[in-house]
Write a protein that holds these residues in place. Structure first.
Motif, mmCIF file in Angstrom:
data_model
loop_
_atom_site.group_PDB
_atom_site.id
_atom_site.type_symbol
_atom_site.label_atom_id
_atom_site.label_comp_id
_atom_site.label_asym_id
_atom_site.label_seq_id
_atom_site.Cartn_x
_atom_site.Cartn_y
_atom_site.Cartn_z
ATOM 1 N N ILE A 1 0.935 -1.287 -0.083
ATOM 2 C CA ILE A 1 -0.189 -0.029 0.088
ATOM 3 C C ILE A 1 0.908 1.211 -0.082
ATOM 4 C CG2 ILE A 1 -1.671 1.245 1.454
ATOM 5 C CD1 ILE A 1 -2.590 -1.608 2.479
ATOM 6 N N VAL A 2 0.851 2.176 -0.876
ATOM 7 C CA VAL A 2 1.640 3.250 -1.191
ATOM 8 C C VAL A 2 0.900 4.538 -0.447
ATOM 9 C CG1 VAL A 2 2.807 4.833 -2.529
ATOM 10 C CG2 VAL A 2 2.367 2.311 -3.282
ATOM 11 N N SER A 3 1.507 5.093 0.274
ATOM 12 C CA SER A 3 1.011 6.470 0.877
ATOM 13 C C SER A 3 1.877 7.395 1.170
ATOM 14 C CB SER A 3 0.352 5.833 2.329
ATOM 15 O OG SER A 3 1.470 5.469 3.173
ATOM 16 N N PRO A 4 1.583 8.786 1.195
ATOM 17 C CA PRO A 4 2.518 9.629 1.458
ATOM 18 C C PRO A 4 3.596 9.411 2.566
ATOM 19 C CG PRO A 4 0.257 10.630 1.305
ATOM 20 C CD PRO A 4 0.132 9.078 1.477
ATOM 21 N N VAL A 5 5.088 9.856 2.322
ATOM 22 C CA VAL A 5 5.944 9.644 3.447
ATOM 23 C C VAL A 5 5.469 10.294 4.528
ATOM 24 C CG1 VAL A 5 8.324 10.086 3.970
ATOM 25 C CG2 VAL A 5 7.781 9.432 1.775
ATOM 26 N N PRO A 6 5.531 9.878 5.866
ATOM 27 C CA PRO A 6 5.351 10.514 7.002
ATOM 28 C C PRO A 6 5.599 12.115 7.016
ATOM 29 C CG PRO A 6 5.913 8.352 7.435
ATOM 30 C CD PRO A 6 6.216 8.457 6.128
ATOM 31 N N GLU A 7 4.764 13.100 7.046
ATOM 32 C CA GLU A 7 4.774 14.432 7.074
ATOM 33 C C GLU A 7 6.163 14.634 8.169
ATOM 34 O OE1 GLU A 7 5.340 17.465 5.355
ATOM 35 O OE2 GLU A 7 3.761 16.078 4.858
ATOM 36 N N SER A 8 6.102 14.209 9.298
ATOM 37 C CA SER A 8 7.267 14.399 10.160
ATOM 38 C C SER A 8 8.650 14.148 9.647
ATOM 39 C CB SER A 8 6.835 13.669 11.695
ATOM 40 O OG SER A 8 6.786 12.288 11.117
#
Lengths: 27, 100
Positions: A15-22
């Motif tokens: 599952i591809v999701s945005p890289v954790p913002e932090s």
């Protein structure tokens, strides 16, 4: 954005999701 | 773990018991890899600590188009480092429980 999914022929789901913002800000 | 440029972290709390655990992998330092992964996202997947091999998952990621074959070793090593850490922590916690 809806997470993209890729299922490998061996059956594993990726599952591809945005890289954790932090983490982005740390660079 | 030595910085490979690829970051692998737990994608869920590790209760120390279940064998399959969710992990999240992303490219933190694209310069350390050969391929161009500038704005690739984070990839979440489950990994079975008892039966699976990190390098197999890395190859599956190459097959699925996430990485180039030339980077498969770095990806495999990054997963292996995180999996070893999870296993080490589990053993340490387990040894801690029986009244050490």
């Amino acid at each position: 954005s809806s997470a993209a999914q890729v299922v490998h022929s061996a059956g594993r789901r990726f599952i591809v999701s945005p890289v954790p913002e932090s983490r982005l800000r740390e660079q | 773990a030595e910085e490979t440029g690829v970051r692998v972290e737990l994608a869920e709390e590790d209760d120390g018991k279940k064998s399959s655990i969710a992990l999240r992998l992303w490219v933190e330092d694209p310069k350390k890899l050969k391929g161009n992964y500038k704005d690739s996202g984070a990839i979440e997947f489950t990994f079975d600590l008892d039966t699976e091999v990190p390098e197999t998952v890395a190859q599956e990621m190459v097959d699925s188009g996430f990485f180039l074959e030339i980077d498969v070793k770095i990806v495999g090593k990054s997963i292996r480092d995180r999996v070893s850490l999870i296993k080490w922590r589990r053993q340490r916690n387990a040894s801690g429980h029986n009244g050490k």
